[in-house]
Scaffold this motif. Structure first.
Motif, mmCIF file in Angstrom:
data_model
loop_
_atom_site.group_PDB
_atom_site.id
_atom_site.type_symbol
_atom_site.label_atom_id
_atom_site.label_comp_id
_atom_site.label_asym_id
_atom_site.label_seq_id
_atom_site.Cartn_x
_atom_site.Cartn_y
_atom_site.Cartn_z
ATOM 1 N N SER A 192 -1.056 3.934 5.959
ATOM 2 C CA SER A 192 -1.382 2.526 5.688
ATOM 3 C C SER A 192 -1.364 1.657 6.949
ATOM 4 C CB SER A 192 -0.364 1.972 4.678
ATOM 5 O OG SER A 192 -0.372 0.559 4.695
ATOM 6 N N ARG B 297 -0.367 4.210 0.705
ATOM 7 C CA ARG B 297 -1.050 5.182 1.573
ATOM 8 C C ARG B 297 -0.147 5.560 2.757
ATOM 9 N NH1 ARG B 297 -5.440 5.329 5.186
ATOM 10 N NH2 ARG B 297 -5.003 3.266 6.036
ATOM 11 N N ASN C 49 -1.271 -1.487 6.831
ATOM 12 C CA ASN C 49 -0.295 -2.551 6.573
ATOM 13 C C ASN C 49 1.131 -2.099 6.865
ATOM 14 O OD1 ASN C 49 -1.614 -5.140 5.436
ATOM 15 N ND2 ASN C 49 -2.795 -3.405 4.626
ATOM 16 N N ALA D 43 -3.586 -6.822 6.550
ATOM 17 C CA ALA D 43 -4.666 -6.226 7.340
ATOM 18 C C ALA D 43 -5.704 -5.668 6.375
ATOM 19 C CB ALA D 43 -4.119 -5.105 8.223
ATOM 20 N N GLY D 44 -6.968 -5.956 6.664
ATOM 21 C CA GLY D 44 -8.038 -5.477 5.792
ATOM 22 C C GLY D 44 -9.391 -5.658 6.454
ATOM 23 N N GLY D 45 -10.376 -5.998 5.638
ATOM 24 C CA GLY D 45 -11.744 -6.171 6.140
ATOM 25 C C GLY D 45 -11.967 -7.539 6.780
ATOM 26 N N PRO E 154 -2.590 -5.066 1.804
ATOM 27 C CA PRO E 154 -4.058 -5.079 1.847
ATOM 28 C C PRO E 154 -4.597 -6.020 0.775
ATOM 29 C CG PRO E 154 -3.306 -3.044 0.797
ATOM 30 C CD PRO E 154 -2.074 -3.813 1.206
ATOM 31 N N GLU E 155 -5.866 -6.319 0.907
ATOM 32 C CA GLU E 155 -6.585 -7.070 -0.136
ATOM 33 C C GLU E 155 -7.359 -6.047 -0.953
ATOM 34 O OE1 GLU E 155 -8.558 -10.956 0.620
ATOM 35 O OE2 GLU E 155 -10.348 -9.728 0.636
ATOM 36 N N TYR E 156 -7.193 -6.081 -2.271
ATOM 37 C CA TYR E 156 -7.985 -5.232 -3.157
ATOM 38 C C TYR E 156 -8.868 -6.151 -4.002
ATOM 39 C CZ TYR E 156 -5.216 -0.876 -2.417
ATOM 40 O OH TYR E 156 -4.606 0.241 -1.899
ATOM 41 N N ASN E 157 -10.167 -6.018 -3.851
ATOM 42 C CA ASN E 157 -11.118 -6.807 -4.648
ATOM 43 C C ASN E 157 -10.791 -8.302 -4.660
ATOM 44 O OD1 ASN E 157 -12.860 -4.639 -5.461
ATOM 45 N ND2 ASN E 157 -11.106 -3.864 -6.602
ATOM 46 N N TYR E 158 -10.626 -8.834 -3.443
ATOM 47 C CA TYR E 158 -10.403 -10.273 -3.237
ATOM 48 C C TYR E 158 -9.090 -10.769 -3.813
ATOM 49 C CZ TYR E 158 -14.301 -12.274 -0.678
ATOM 50 O OH TYR E 158 -15.155 -12.650 0.326
ATOM 51 N N SER F 251 0.856 -1.190 0.000
ATOM 52 C CA SER F 251 0.000 0.000 0.000
ATOM 53 C C SER F 251 0.884 1.229 0.000
ATOM 54 C CB SER F 251 -0.881 0.024 1.257
ATOM 55 O OG SER F 251 -1.497 1.298 1.400
ATOM 56 N N LEU G 269 -9.484 -5.566 10.483
ATOM 57 C CA LEU G 269 -9.351 -4.290 11.199
ATOM 58 C C LEU G 269 -10.612 -3.993 12.007
ATOM 59 C CD1 LEU G 269 -7.753 -2.426 8.200
ATOM 60 C CD2 LEU G 269 -6.619 -2.757 10.400
HETATM 61 C C1 LIG Z 1 -9.467 -0.758 -4.672
HETATM 62 C C2 LIG Z 1 -9.776 -1.284 -3.291
HETATM 63 C C3 LIG Z 1 -10.338 -2.534 -3.156
HETATM 64 C C4 LIG Z 1 -10.566 -3.075 -1.887
HETATM 65 N N1 LIG Z 1 -11.025 -4.358 -1.773
HETATM 66 C C5 LIG Z 1 -11.033 -4.968 -0.555
HETATM 67 C C6 LIG Z 1 -11.286 -6.367 -0.429
HETATM 68 O O1 LIG Z 1 -11.537 -7.071 -1.383
HETATM 69 N N2 LIG Z 1 -11.219 -6.910 0.814
HETATM 70 C C7 LIG Z 1 -10.916 -6.156 1.926
HETATM 71 O O2 LIG Z 1 -10.829 -6.701 3.031
HETATM 72 N N3 LIG Z 1 -10.695 -4.819 1.844
HETATM 73 C C8 LIG Z 1 -10.727 -4.214 0.630
HETATM 74 N N4 LIG Z 1 -10.449 -2.867 0.523
HETATM 75 C C9 LIG Z 1 -10.305 -2.060 1.746
HETATM 76 C C10 LIG Z 1 -8.885 -2.126 2.306
HETATM 77 O O3 LIG Z 1 -8.776 -3.267 3.121
HETATM 78 C C11 LIG Z 1 -8.601 -0.873 3.154
HETATM 79 O O4 LIG Z 1 -8.690 0.280 2.343
HETATM 80 C C12 LIG Z 1 -7.258 -0.940 3.842
HETATM 81 O O5 LIG Z 1 -7.161 0.102 4.761
HETATM 82 C C13 LIG Z 1 -6.122 -0.830 2.848
HETATM 83 O O6 LIG Z 1 -4.889 -1.101 3.484
HETATM 84 P P1 LIG Z 1 -3.877 0.059 3.926
HETATM 85 O O7 LIG Z 1 -4.470 0.701 5.146
HETATM 86 O O8 LIG Z 1 -2.600 -0.674 4.242
HETATM 87 O O9 LIG Z 1 -3.737 1.038 2.797
HETATM 88 C C14 LIG Z 1 -10.254 -2.302 -0.731
HETATM 89 C C15 LIG Z 1 -9.718 -1.019 -0.893
HETATM 90 C C16 LIG Z 1 -9.457 -0.511 -2.144
HETATM 91 C C17 LIG Z 1 -8.819 0.847 -2.281
#
Ligand SMILES: Cc1cc2nc3c(=O)[nH]c(=O)nc-3n(C[C@H](O)[C@H](O)[C@H](O)COP(=O)(O)O)c2cc1C
Length: 184
Positions: free
Chosen positions: A15, A12, A17, A117-119, A75-79, A10, A151
């Motif tokens: 972040s 960010r 992560n 770390a993510g959802g 992070p996970e982006y769109n699975y 990431s 998170l």
């Molecule tokens: C393009 C995009 C897609 C995402 N898809 C998912 C997902 O599939 N699963 C999930 O748990 N979180 C998803 N997220 C939310 C991220 O987990 C969340 O933004 C997280 O804070 C990103 O990590 P960072 O804090 O290290 O930047 C997505 C975020 C973005 C920007």
């Protein structure tokens, strides 16, 4: 002391992560030299660029070669894994000397592990796909244990990164097992 390279998937500034990586760094202090791979300047993969390797690619390959182990926090982006990480790995999957495809890549045989770390999915889909990709690239992947963090509500509402005792214990276990894996 051996070298561990941290890669954060990431860009960010705040972040979660990157904050997770900082926690792991504290757990490895006095055991390894820790460096973070900065790769924001690596261009999009374009085979036209390969004949004259871009300077950022030369630099990241050098940092990878100097590492005894690599720990990815993403992070996970769109699975799946973020595109910026895939772009970096696409560059790293190519032979360092492109004139012959039997030449080694910078990552072949490197020991690697992943956390995220993510959802609510705890980055499970991202890590499963990333583990598969890293294995395809002939890296030695420590798939167990890996830390997946869902998170808490305060992360989403206030931007605060807090871990439960159980999550900290999970990260600690991964740090200990990765230490043994890299030193084996
Ligand atoms: C393009 C995009 C897609 C995402 N898809 C998912 C997902 O599939 N699963 C999930 O748990 N979180 C998803 N997220 C939310 C991220 O987990 C969340 O933004 C997280 O804070 C990103 O990590 P960072 O804090 O290290 O930047 C997505 C975020 C973005 C920007």
């Amino acid at each position: 002391m051996k070298n561990i390279l941290f890669i954060v998937g990431s860009l960010r500034k705040q972040s979660f992560n990157r904050q997770l990586a900082a926690m792991a760094e504290k757990m490895l202090v006095n055991k390894f030299n820790i460096q973070y791979l900065e790769f924001e300047d690596v261009p999009f993969m374009n085979q036209d660029l390969e004949a004259n390797t871009p300077a950022p690619v030369v630099r990241v390959r050098k940092e990878i070669l100097a590492a005894d182990g690599i720990w990815i926090f993403t992070p996970e982006y769109n699975y799946s894994y973020p595109g910026l990480l895939k772009n970096l790995l696409d560059w790293l999957s190519r032979p360092m000397d492109i004139s012959d495809f039997t030449n080694p890549t910078a990552v072949v045989g490197k020991k690697v592990t992943v956390s995220g770390a993510g959802g609510n999915n705890k980055t499970a889909s991202c890590r499963a796909k990333l583990n598969e990709l890293l294995e395809f690239m002939k890296m030695q992947v420590m798939t167990e244990p890996q830390t997946g963090i869902a998170l808490g509500i305060e992360a989403w509402t206030k931007g605060e990164f807090n871990l439960t005792d159980e999550q900290v214990a999970m990260l600690k276990e991964q740090a200990e097992k990765f230490t043994a894996f890299v030193n084996a």
